[in-house]
Every structure is written in structure tokens, then in C-alpha cells.
Design a protein around this motif. Structure first.
Motif, PDB file in Angstrom:
ATOM      1  N   ASN A  11       0.834  -1.188   0.000  1.00 52.83           N
ATOM      2  CA  ASN A  11       0.000   0.000   0.000  1.00 52.83           C
ATOM      3  C   ASN A  11       0.883   1.257   0.000  1.00 52.83           C
ATOM      4  O   ASN A  11       2.113   1.170   0.007  1.00 52.83           O
ATOM      5  N   ASP A  23      -2.418   9.344  -4.301  1.00 51.67           N
ATOM      6  CA  ASP A  23      -2.737   7.918  -4.217  1.00 51.67           C
ATOM      7  C   ASP A  23      -1.450   7.118  -4.188  1.00 51.67           C
ATOM      8  O   ASP A  23      -0.341   7.678  -4.204  1.00 51.67           O
ATOM      9  N   ASP A  53      -6.714   7.472   4.687  1.00 53.65           N
ATOM     10  CA  ASP A  53      -7.192   6.345   3.904  1.00 53.65           C
ATOM     11  C   ASP A  53      -6.276   6.048   2.719  1.00 53.65           C
ATOM     12  O   ASP A  53      -6.131   4.893   2.297  1.00 53.65           O
ATOM     13  N   ILE A  54      -5.633   7.076   2.176  1.00 54.58           N
ATOM     14  CA  ILE A  54      -4.691   6.863   1.072  1.00 54.58           C
ATOM     15  C   ILE A  54      -3.497   6.034   1.545  1.00 54.58           C
ATOM     16  O   ILE A  54      -2.926   5.236   0.786  1.00 54.58           O
ATOM     17  N   GLU A  73      -3.429   3.499   3.291  1.00 53.03           N
ATOM     18  CA  GLU A  73      -3.743   2.068   3.254  1.00 53.03           C
ATOM     19  C   GLU A  73      -4.180   1.604   1.867  1.00 53.03           C
ATOM     20  O   GLU A  73      -4.553   0.433   1.691  1.00 53.03           O
ATOM     21  N   GLN A  74      -4.106   2.486   0.899  1.00 55.82           N
ATOM     22  CA  GLN A  74      -4.529   2.121  -0.452  1.00 55.82           C
ATOM     23  C   GLN A  74      -3.472   1.250  -1.136  1.00 55.82           C
ATOM     24  O   GLN A  74      -2.323   1.657  -1.282  1.00 55.82           O
ATOM     25  N   ALA A 121      -4.797  -0.617  -6.553  1.00 52.38           N
ATOM     26  CA  ALA A 121      -6.095   0.053  -6.488  1.00 52.38           C
ATOM     27  C   ALA A 121      -6.019   1.487  -7.001  1.00 52.38           C
ATOM     28  O   ALA A 121      -7.056   2.120  -7.232  1.00 52.38           O
ATOM     29  N   ALA A 122      -4.815   1.990  -7.166  1.00 50.24           N
ATOM     30  CA  ALA A 122      -4.649   3.354  -7.654  1.00 50.24           C
ATOM     31  C   ALA A 122      -4.914   3.400  -9.158  1.00 50.24           C
ATOM     32  O   ALA A 122      -4.551   2.480  -9.898  1.00 50.24           O
TER      33      ALA A 122
END
Length: 586
Positions: A3, A133, A162-163, A165-166, A170-171
Motif C-alpha cells: 500500500n 494515491d 485512507d490513502i 492504506e490504499q 487500487a490506484a
């Protein structure tokens, strides 16, 4: 798939970052988890206040020359970093600041801790990015490290919680953002002045009869070359505060510090020279440089922007101090007339004798010079010494002689209080097992006293001397000298720092009389682990420039009748070295 937070931490590891200073918070939970998973590769040092984290990152960069990193949560966590980051900006220390943010889709909606930290950090940073992201993180994390190191300043990454943990997959990567296109290596710039400029500099210095050298932090690592220059030019070496460790304080070529904390021989050398060579310094107090037109100037600095910043130089040599001095020395002619250097050395001998008068005082209340000298004499040969900002800085500058192998650090151009303890902790983290010492004031220490527990937690072998006069002493004297106002608002509520040290798991010692100095310091230096040595000193001991300017003297006399305890102040001003400093400006 990693992430965004993991990409960030992996990048730090790739850039050889070994430690991150910070304080956890919900706005950086993702980064904290990535650090937890990589504890075997990168350490997290928990502080008690984010300002300390930034000071430690700045000091770590200064001590090591490597990238310092600090971490803070969103909102107030990030704003707390600012003072330490300005310290890094003004002293050109490479630091990466990482801050959290609220959820990315709640930015500017007046949610909790909704502070745009990229806007807040805009002035303090050389690189300042809100990470959008995980794909963006792949690019900017490496670029932030590179920019902080290349431009010797603060880089800032602000990342929504939240970014963090992205996952990378997913980006939504744009078609131009190809994976792994950002290089991970640092390409150090290499710069050496052109031959024509070196020839011009040599001609100026060879033609001069009385050359003074001003050396700053940029000259550290160029001691051998600097000595050769001084030998060829028969020039005294004046040291800016950040350059205190450039040469040992007892070196025959140096006249010690300059400025309000400096020595009279240094000021005399700058007043009477006909040429000045500035090496790695932008010492900010212009009034202590030679009068423009009375001396020619040559400057060496690795940053072209800083050439001629304080003094109008005729030759500017942009490059590494050691390498540039080697090239310059080949062009210098050996001077035969050593009168200028000899005069400076004789003046320095008299100055030292005058300082020893105050250091040997058995008067009560205890004189701070006495305890500072005794403290300095006990420092091991490889000690790292930090100071805070205030009267304690003057004591470290004038009354502690550093030797070969010792290092010194302080908040330079920012001159911030409360930095000393953080600087010392950073030194202990950077060089495990190496002796660490600090001289601080009771005003500055009280601001971040809780960080002593950080020294305890990480086992820093710290000997911390706190000059306790229950007074913001430097500020009190500035009120009198600068504007002619009586001392006001500078008294402090006493704190028992020795007991505070013990309450936090360290050891505490107290000194109140001259007869106790040697015995108590012996006990304190024999103790293991972090130690606070509280010295209760004369609150009315003056802090003076080496040569009192006439307007300062006039203001002082104006303020004195209205200042409480006037008789105690007058008694101290009548003693050495204050008496000579007052008379020198008349």
C-alpha cells in the motif's frame, strides 16, 4: 501488493534512512503499521512532542550529514513540527517531514483536524506535496528524499489517512506514470570554482597585509586545509558558533567565537583586518564583519546563493570547502610578516586569563562560568555537545573548550529555545554508545522537559547541565541593552530539575555553591545513563558582548535605575570579565 504507506517506508529504507522521529496518531496509523512491519530495517523513536521530533530530525541531519526524518499526525501534530523544521530550513539541514491528513474526500469540509498542512508548510519547505494515491507515492517519496538532500532543506509529504492504506493496484495510474521510472539514487553535485576566480581570490589575499579568516559549519571536515591557509596567510581563524568544532578551541591559530557570544580578539581581528576570507559561513550579525570598504572579501561556500550574503566579496568560490581550499592554497604566497597573527594570539592569551578569573570565582551565589568550565573539562575526547539558546549558549561558546574529535551543535540562524535536549537525544540515536552532553537553561529545558524521559527510554548516555537562575537571563539583558528598558517579565517559577530527572527514571544532581562543583560533577559523570546536573547560579550575572557598543552602554545605564536588584547587577558589572567588556566600547 504494497500500500501507499508501505511504498513510503520501503523508499526510506532504499534511501538508507535508519530512524524516524515522531509521535503516533490516528492520522498516520497506516505509516505506523508500515514502520512496525519493518522494525528490523528502520527504527521508530517515539518522542513526547512533535516539535522535539522535528528538532531531532534536524539535529540528526546535522550530526550525520544524512537525511533526517520526522513523522506527525494530522492537524496539530503537523503544526507542532514547524519550529524544528524552520531550524532545518535556516541551517540548511536535509529533513523529510511526513504528516497525516483527514480522509481524502473530507478535505476542506471543516471536519476534525481539517488543516491543509501543505499550505502551512509552504514557506518552510523546498518540496511540498499532498500525496494523491499509491501510484503517486511511488514517484514523490523518492523525489522528496532526493530534493531534501540536494537542496539541503525540508521536504514534506502529506498523506490522507485512507490513502496510506490504499494498495498500489487500487490506484488509477495514468498512462504516463509508468512503474519504477523514478530513480532511487542520489547524485551528489560536484562543484569547484573556476581557475580565474581562484586566481582572483589568491591575488586579493596575497596582496593583503592583515587577513582574517571566518570559518563556519561548512568548514567542518576541512580542518587540515584551513590550517594550511592560516599558516600561509599568517591569519587568525575566527569561528562562527556553528563552526566551533572546526578547530580545537585551544588551537594557536583561532581566536574563538564571534558576535555577542564571542571573544574580544575575534572582534578586534575583524575590525583591523584589510581582507577577510569567509569559509562555509553566513554568520548573520552583519555588525561584526569588517566595515565595507575597509577590507576586501573572499568567500567559499557550496551554495552560490550565499556568496556575498553578509559581506560584499570580490571573489566568490563556489564549492566544497576542503577541495576549494586545497586549490586556493596552491596559489597563496607564504607571508613573512606575522605581526597581525601575533597580535591576535597575544590578545587571545589575555582574553583567556580574563575568562579564568570568572571561572575560578568562589563567590556566592555560584557563578555560571565556574560550573560551565568544570563541566567542559570532564567531557570525553569523543563527546558530542549540544547547547540550547540563551545565556547557556554563551557559556558553551566561551567557557567550554572543545578538542579534536569532539562535536558541537545548536540551533543556529533560528536560535530557538528548547532545542538542546532534542539535539542531544538525536546525537545519542545517531551514534550509539558515544558520550553525549548538553548545556541548557532552565527556561528552554522547561519547555520540553518531558523529553528527558525519551533519553531514559532509549538509554542515551547523556550528561545534561542546566543553568538554573530562575530567569530568562539573555532576554532580561537584551531588554536593557537593546532598548534601554528595565528587566521585566523574565522571572521563572523554580523547578527542581534533579527531582524531575529521578521521577522520569534518570539521575539528578544539584550544585549550589562553588565548593560543591568538583565533587558533584565527579559523582554525576561517574553515574550511568541519562543525568541532569542542576546548577543554581547567580541570576544577575551579566551576559555581554565582548566589546559593549556605545548605544548598548547608554541603554544599559538608562535601564539600570529602574531594574530590580540594581545593586547586585552593578556589583557583577564591576567584576571581570564584564568590567573589561564595558570599558572596551568606551
Amino acid at each position: 501488493m504494497p500500500n501507499a504507506a508501505e511504498i513510503l517506508v520501503d523508499t526510506l529504507i532504499a534511501w538508507n534512512v535508519e530512524v524516524v522521529f515522531g509521535l503516533p496518531g490516528d492520522g498516520i496509523n497506516g505509516v505506523m503499521e508500515a514502520l512496525r512491519k519493518n522494525q528490523d530495517k528502520i527504527s521508530f523513536v517515539q518522542v513526547r512532542h512533535e516539535e522535539s521530533a522535528a528538532f531531532m530530525a534536524c539535529a540528526y541531519a546535522k550530526w550525520t550529514g544524512r537525511l533526517g526524518v520526522c513523522l506527525a499526525t494530522s492537524g496539530p501534530g503537523g503544526t507542532h513540527l514547524l519550529t524544528g523544521l524552520y531550524d532545518a530550513k535556516l541551517d540548511q539541514a536535509p529533513v523529510l517531514a511526513i504528516t497525516g491528513m483527514q480522509f481524502h474526500d473530507l478535505i476542506e469540509t471543516f471536519t476534525q483536524q481539517d488543516v491543509d498542512l501543505t499550505r502551512v508548510f509552504n514557506d518552510v519547505s523546498v518540496y511540498n506535496v499532498q500525496v494523491s494515491d499509491a501510484a503517486h507515492m511511488e514517484n514523490v517519496a523518492s523525489l522528496a528524499c532526493r530534493t531534501a538532500l540536494a537542496r539541503k532543506g525540508v521536504a514534506h509529504l502529506s498523506i490522507a489517512s485512507d490513502i496510506q492504506e490504499q494498495p498500489a493496484d487500487a490506484a488509477k495510474r495514468s498512462k504516463r506514470n509508468r512503474p519504477a521510472h523514478t530513480p532511487q539514487d542520489m547524485f551528489a553535485p560536484h562543484c569547484l570554482a573556476e581557475d580565474a576566480e581562484l586566481d582572483k581570490a589568491a591575488a586579493i589575499l596575497n596582496d593583503a597585509r592583515r587577513v582574517a579568516i571566518l570559518a563556519g559549519r561548512g568548514a567542518i571536515g576541512a580542518a587540515a586545509e584551513l590550517q594550511d591557509t592560516a599558516r600561509l596567510l599568517k591569519a587568525p581563524i575566527v569561528k562562527a558558533l556553528l563552526g566551533k568544532a572546526v578547530l580545537p578551541d585551544d588551537h594557536p591559530y583561532t581566536t574563538g567565537g564571534i558576535g555577542i557570544l564571542g571573544t574580544l580578539p575575534s572582534q578586534q581581528a575583524m575590525e583591523t583586518c584589510d581582507a577577510v576570507l569567509i569559509v562555509g559561513s553566513t554568520f548573520p550579525y552583519i555588525e561584526y564583519y569588517p566595515q565595507p570598504g575597509k577590507a576586501r572579501g573572499v568567500q567559499i561556500d557550496c551554495d552560490a546563493q550565499r556568496i556575498g550574503l553578509r559581506f560584499p566579496v570580490e571573489a566568490g568560490l563556489v564549492g566544497d570547502a576542503a577541495e576549494t581550499l586545497r586549490a586556493l592554497n596552491k596559489r597563496l604566497e607564504q607571508k613573512r610578516d606575522g605581526e597581525f597573527l601575533g597580535t591576535a594570539q597575544n590578545s587571545m592569551q589575555k582574553w583567556r586569563e580574563m575568562m579564568h578569573q570568572s571561572e575560578d570565582s568562589s563567590a556566592h551565589p555560584l557563578k555560571p562560568q565556574r560550573v560551565a568550565r568544570a563541566f567542559g573539562e570532564r567531557l570525553a575526547e569523543n563527546t558530542i555537545l549540544a547547547a540550547d539558546s540563551g545565556q547557556n549558549t554563551e557559556l558553551a561558546a566561551r567557557h567550554v573548550d572543545l578538542g579534536v574529535g569532539q562535536a558541537f551543535g545548536v540551533s543556529g540562524a533560528l536560535a530557538s529555545m528548547s532545542c538542546g535536549l532534542s539535539y542531544a537525544i538525536a546525537a545519542g540515536i545517531a551514534f550509539p554508545g558515544r558520550p553525549v552532553a548538553a548545556i541548557v537553561g532552565d527556561g528552554g529545558l522547561a519547555m520540553q522537559l518531558g523529553e528527558f524521559s525519551t533519553a531514559v527510554r532509549y538509554g542515551i548516555p547523556l550528561k545534561l547541565l542546566v543553568i538554573k537562575n530562575n530567569m530568562l537571563n539573555q532576554i532580561a539583558w537584551e531588554q536593557m541593552m537593546f532598548l534601554g528598558n528595565p528587566q521585566f517579565g523574565c522571572e521563572l517559577q523554580p523547578i527542581d530539575f534533579a527531582k524531575a530527572a529521578e521521577a522520569m527514571g534518570g539521575k539528578g544532581f544539584s550544585i549550589e555553591r562553588a565548593d560543591d562543583v568538583e565533587r558533584v560533577l565527579d559523582q554525576a559523570f561517574a553515574a550511568s545513563g541519562p543525568v541532569i546536573i542542576e546548577a543554581l547560579v547567580d541570576a544577575y550575572e551579566p551576559m555581554m558582548p565582548p566589546k559593549m557598543p556605545r548605544d548598548y552602554a547608554k541603554n544599559f545605564r538608562k535601564a539600570l535605575p529602574q531594574t530590580p536588584n540594581r545593586d547586585l547587577i552593578e556589583e557583577n558589572v564591576a567584576r571581570q570579565p564584564a568590567k573589561t567588556m564595558m570599558e572596551a566600547g568606551e
